[in-house]
Design an enzyme around this catalytic site. Structure first.
Site, PDB file in Angstrom:
ATOM      1  N   ASP A  89       0.855  -1.181   0.000  1.00 31.94           N
ATOM      2  CA  ASP A  89       0.000   0.000   0.000  1.00 31.94           C
ATOM      3  C   ASP A  89       0.895   1.236   0.000  1.00 31.94           C
ATOM      4  O   ASP A  89       2.099   1.145   0.197  1.00 31.94           O
ATOM      5  CB  ASP A  89      -0.964  -0.017   1.184  1.00 31.94           C
ATOM      6  CG  ASP A  89      -0.250  -0.020   2.525  1.00 31.94           C
ATOM      7  OD1 ASP A  89       0.963   0.259   2.557  1.00 31.94           O
ATOM      8  OD2 ASP A  89      -0.900  -0.306   3.540  1.00 31.94           O
ATOM      9  N   ASP A 264      -7.607  -7.760   0.422  1.00 29.39           N
ATOM     10  CA  ASP A 264      -6.660  -7.909   1.525  1.00 29.39           C
ATOM     11  C   ASP A 264      -7.360  -7.485   2.801  1.00 29.39           C
ATOM     12  O   ASP A 264      -8.270  -6.651   2.771  1.00 29.39           O
ATOM     13  CB  ASP A 264      -5.419  -7.033   1.319  1.00 29.39           C
ATOM     14  CG  ASP A 264      -5.666  -5.589   1.755  1.00 29.39           C
ATOM     15  OD1 ASP A 264      -5.305  -5.246   2.890  1.00 29.39           O
ATOM     16  OD2 ASP A 264      -6.258  -4.817   0.979  1.00 29.39           O
TER      17      ASP A 264
END
Length: 375
Positions: A89, A264
């Site tokens: 991320d 996720d």
């Protein structure tokens, strides 16, 4: 990265992501390895659950151990000894969850290091540089994760700035000569018209995949489903679609029904450490007294190491004694549960039987099937 789309069933898609480091069958769930480890697991144990790709956290790895230590090893793969692909991320979500100790500007975000209080600045360019040093197979753009609730005006300003940051992310990614994949992130809160502008703007910039961000942040489930139903058809069909930070098993099922390819979440690992275990019929809270003398396996249908070897009574005992092994065995099971769920969804799509799979999934848990509002 190459995305191959094999077949569809309704809006659900069966395909794969092909990387130099391996193939990821989709729809896929990515375990979260925040600090360069899926908590308590060796890479071999994570792989044994069926995971083919994991997620790393740019923000936390930047603060500790830092880019220089990472580069001494090579990259994040070398540092943690995970051989498969890694998605990182951008750090945006962590920065925006800092609340009062951060200040957002057009340039980027000023905040205090939560470890030692030092002032730090993170912007799209720096995020791209950190992820380049991490060797991420999928890099995420730096964006503002719009909080919920947000009124339309705030959500519009936030989304528009995220679009400008997306272009800056793209430009720096390219100038670094990064040959890996870069994903855009669609924002706009619960407002369909803002989501439309975000998708259009990101597609014009051009990315290797598209994530739906700003969901699972407190909005009602009906809003999440509505936004996915609205947004997914607008994402180019030849690009993977990633629903960030989601979620519960039923959220994965509902995302797949609406055309999502990647997920996720920390839920399987975090819940495992709290003795909250996912099974075919729902959830087992292993610390409850009723499991004290139960010699049956956690889930008779599960093939994980934990279920093949240990009783509910033993897992209950470990949890009550705060034994580290309990958290590890619970984590192995929950991660395997998620991977078995994804494998079941993939097989159902291949066979054109997704809705039958979905119906059985909810029936086993004694719950109704949520409505699906798609053409």
């Amino acid at each position: 990265m190459k995305f191959e789309l094999d077949t569809t069933d309704g809006r659900a898609r069966r395909g794969r992501l092909v990387f130099d480091r391996g193939v990821v069958e989709t729809p896929a769930f990515m375990p979260v390895g925040t600090y360069g480890t899926v908590k308590g697991m060796t890479p071999e144990e994570v792989e044994a659950t069926g995971a083919q790709i994991i997620l790393g956290n740019t923000f936390h790895l930047w603060l500790r151990p830092g880019q220089e230590i990472m580069k001494l090893h090579g990259d994040l793969h070398d540092f943690m000894q995970w051989k498969g692909p890694i998605l990182t991320d951008s750090g945006g979500f962590q920065v925006f969850s800092l609340g009062d100790i951060r200040k957002i500007t057009e340039q980027g975000v000023h905040f205090r290091n939560p470890i030692n209080g030092d002032p730090i600045f993170l912007d799209p360019e720096k995020s791209m540089e950190i992820q380049y040093d991490l060797g991420s197979d999928i890099v995420m753009i730096f964006d503002e994760c719009t909080p919920y609730p947000a009124d339309w005006d705030y959500a519009k300003r936030s989304m528009e700035m995220s679009l400008r940051w997306a272009k800056r992310s793209r430009d720096r990614f390219d100038s670094l000569g990064n040959k890996n994949a870069l994903f855009g992130i669609i924002q706009g809160s619960v407002y369909e018209d803002l989501r439309d502008i975000s998708v259009k703007g990101l597609v014009e910039i051009g990315f290797d995949g598209y994530a739906v961000g700003g969901l699972a942040v407190g909005e009602p489930k009906a809003d999440m489903h509505r936004i996915l139903e609205h947004v997914c058809p607008q994402i180019p069909a030849d690009k993977p679609r990633y629903l960030m930070g989601v979620g519960k098993p039923e959220d994965l099922v509902e995302g797949v029904r609406r055309g999502i390819d990647m997920f996720d979440c920390v839920m399987p690992t975090r819940n495992a450490r709290n003795g909250h275990l996912f099974v075919t019929d729902g959830v087992v809270k292993i610390r409850n007294a009723k499991h004290k003398s139960d010699i049956s396996p956690l889930d008779a249908e599960c093939d994980c190491y934990t279920c093949r070897n240990y009783s509910r009574a033993y897992l209950h005992h470990l949890d009550r004694c705060n034994e580290i092994l309990g958290a590890r065995l619970n984590t192995i099971h929950n991660l395997r549960y998620y991977q078995r769920l994804m494998a079941g969804l993939r097989k159902a799509i291949e066979e054109g039987k997704l809705e039958s799979f979905v119906t059985e999934f909810y029936q086993r848990q004694g719950r109704p099937v949520p409505p699906l509002n798609v053409d």
